[in-house]
Structures are given as structure tokens and as C-alpha cells.
Scaffold this motif. Structure first.
Motif, PDB file in Angstrom:
ATOM      1  N   LYS A   1       5.716   7.431  43.260  1.00  0.00           N
ATOM      2  CA  LYS A   1       6.827   6.312  43.889  1.00  0.00           C
ATOM      3  C   LYS A   1       8.387   8.050  43.970  1.00  0.00           C
ATOM      4  O   LYS A   1       8.592   7.676  45.136  1.00  0.00           O
ATOM      5  N   SER A   2       8.325   8.372  42.849  1.00  0.00           N
ATOM      6  CA  SER A   2       9.588   8.650  42.504  1.00  0.00           C
ATOM      7  C   SER A   2       9.459  10.699  43.291  1.00  0.00           C
ATOM      8  O   SER A   2      10.598  10.590  43.224  1.00  0.00           O
TER       9      SER A   2
ATOM     10  N   GLN B   1      10.090  10.585  48.308  1.00  0.00           N
ATOM     11  CA  GLN B   1      10.872  11.059  49.084  1.00  0.00           C
ATOM     12  C   GLN B   1      11.154  12.814  49.567  1.00  0.00           C
ATOM     13  O   GLN B   1      11.021  13.692  50.301  1.00  0.00           O
TER      14      GLN B   1
ATOM     15  N   ASP C   1       4.788   4.807  39.462  1.00  0.00           N
ATOM     16  CA  ASP C   1       5.889   5.079  39.132  1.00  0.00           C
ATOM     17  C   ASP C   1       6.275   6.115  39.644  1.00  0.00           C
ATOM     18  O   ASP C   1       7.325   7.094  40.321  1.00  0.00           O
ATOM     19  N   THR C   2       5.309   7.685  38.769  1.00  0.00           N
ATOM     20  CA  THR C   2       5.664   8.590  38.752  1.00  0.00           C
ATOM     21  C   THR C   2       5.033   9.097  40.817  1.00  0.00           C
ATOM     22  O   THR C   2       6.171   9.542  41.212  1.00  0.00           O
TER      23      THR C   2
END
Length: 283
Positions: A264-265, A268, A261-262
Motif C-alpha cells: 500500500k505504501s 502511489q 502495509d508494504t
């Protein structure tokens, strides 16, 4: 001169120094890369150039592949003039990319069906280790095939270990890179906490690197944090890919979920930066 003719596909940050190691060891090397500008550097060192994966396989004995993901592997094997279109047999194909165990098992069966052999042999280590032949190589495949190419792999790494049948090398690599993600996030969170409470980054890392927690990763990435240098040795986007592959293989522990989660966020904004740029996303 070593007489085994080696084909090399994939001239990225890791592929170029690894291919150079084989040239320096005296192996005749032929390369193929989608970006033709990168082939020039190897040509200047004596490598031959092939116009396609098919042509590369037809003029070599062993082909080593070092590319980014499953899709790239699919293209190399099945694309126009791909490896599986070659009218050859008794070749050894070594996939050193970090890809899914599933695609390695598939390609191993397809190579076997045309009379050739496949090993998955991903590596642990970054550009510096590639440049000095100090990678750790984990291999999946048949023992007899592994022993034939172990002298070649030993030119690329300080340790080469057969860990199981096809796909096992990829599984071992996903396990190691899951730990890599935890290291990176843990180091970033530790530095941020210490900074917020008045501890200088250099002092903290000096303590860590001289304690039981010290390791090569904390030393290298600690230096990157101190110098504010996030040029990718291992791009953050790649750890997102690897954590996703590990999830597909069943990893579901609390820390693994949090790391995915970390990162992936952060992808971008920091995907093209080094993995330790996670500190910028967390801070």
C-alpha cells in the motif's frame, strides 16, 4: 468447429491472449470492450464485435468476463445495456476476474433469478501462461454448470478445479494472491540483504533456483530484477486491491498485515509497475 458461441468481455493484458486461445481452438467468439481499439486485434483474428454487454449476451451461449475489480463487474451487469438487462435465459456467465466473493454470490443469485447461471473462475498465472493456455483455474459454482463449460476452461488452463459453491473460486484466488504478495516481498528483501553484503543478484538467484526454494515465480521475477525490467505483467496496484479484498474476508495474520502495509505504501509511486517493483520501494 466448436459450436458453443462464446462472448468475451475485457481485453486487458490477460483478456486478449485468453480470448485468442478460444479463437485458435475453433470457438466462435464475440467480444466487447470499453476501449474499442483493443477490439480490432481480435476482429482481425475472426472475432465478432458487440456494441454492448447486453447485445453480447443475446447472441452467445457463454459469456466470459475478465476485468479489474468489483466496480467494473457492477457496471457490466447493471450499467446501461448491461448483462442483466438482456431478455434471455439459460445462459452461462463465467467471471474470471479477481473480485470479492461477495459480488460473485450476489451476481450468481441475480443470474439465477432470470434463469441463467454464474460461475466465478479466477486464474492463477500471468500473461505468459495466458498466451500458452497454462493457467490454473479455480471455480466456484454448481457442479452441473461447471461440467458444461469445463471443456472451454480447459482450453485456457492446464488445470481447472471446482473448489466449492459461488464465491469459493474468488476466496481461493485471494488466498493464492496473499501468498504471491509474501513471495514477492520475501524475494525483494532477500535480494536487498544479499546485495548489501556483497552477493551478486545473479549468483543469489542461481542458488535459489537450483535449491528447494526454487519456483517459477522466483525465476521469472528474478530475471526481471536482474534486467531492471518492471513493466507490469501483474501490476503492483492489483496486489494492493487483492490484499484489501482478502482483509475484507478476514485475513489478519502478521505476514498478511505486513504485506498489505508494504504494498500500500508503494502503490502511489510503483502502482503501474510490476509487483516485483516492490524491491525498488524497499531498497
Amino acid at each position: 468447429m466448436n459450436m458453443t458461441r462464446i462472448g468475451w468481455i475485457g481485453l486487458g493484458n490477460m483478456g486478449i491472449p485468453m480470448a485468442e486461445q478460444l479463437l485458435n481452438a475453433g470457438y466462435p467468439v464475440v467480444v466487447y470492450n470499453r476501449s474499442k481499439a483493443k477490439e480490432a486485434a481480435l476482429k482481425n483474428l475472426g472475432a465478432g464485435i458487440a456494441p454492448s454487454p447486453r447485445a453480447l449476451l443475446e447472441e452467445t451461449d457463454v459469456v466470459i468476463i475478465m476485468v479489474s475489480d468489483d466496480k467494473a463487474i457492477q457496471d457490466i451487469f447493471d450499467g446501461e445495456d448491461g448483462l442483466l438487462s438482456a431478455k434471455t435465459s439459460n445462459k452461462i456467465l463465467i467471471n474470471m476476474s479477481t473480485v470479492s466473493p461477495k459480488i460473485s454470490k450476489e451476481m450468481a443469485e441475480r443470474c439465477k433469478s432470470v434463469g441463467s447461471f454464474y460461475l466465478d473462475a479466477p486464474v492463477s498465472g500471468s500473461v505468459k501462461q495466458a498466451e500458452t493456455g497454462q493457467l490454473v483455474i479455480m471455480v466456484g459454482g454448481e457442479e452441473q454448470v461447471f461440467q458444461k463449460v469445463k471443456p472451454i476452461l480447459d482450453k485456457l488452463g492446464k488445470m481447472t478445479l471446482l473448489v466449492g459453491l459461488n464465491g469459493a473460486g474468488n476466496t481461493a484466488k485471494l488466498a493464492i494472491n496473499s501468498l504471491l504478495a509474501l513471495y514477492a516481498q520475501g524475494l525483494a528483501e532477500t535480494v536487498i540483504f544479499a546485495n548489501k553484503n556483497g552477493i551478486e543478484t545473479s549468483d543469489l538467484l542461481n542458488l535459489i533456483n537450483n535449491a528447494a526454494l526454487g519456483n517459477i515465480f522466483t525465476k521469472i521475477k528474478g530475471e526481471a530484477i536482474i534486467s531492471d525490467n518492471y513493466k507490469a505483467a501483474f501490476a503492483l496496484k492489483h496486489i494492493v486491491k487483492d490484499l484489501s479484498l482478502a482483509r475484507d474476508e478476514g485475513i489478519s495474520s502478521p505476514l498478511a498485515k505486513t504485506a498489505f502495509d508494504t504494498f500500500k505504501s508503494a502503490e502511489q509511486t510503483y502502482g503501474e509497475s510490476d509487483i516485483i517493483a516492490i524491491i525498488k520501494a524497499l531498497d
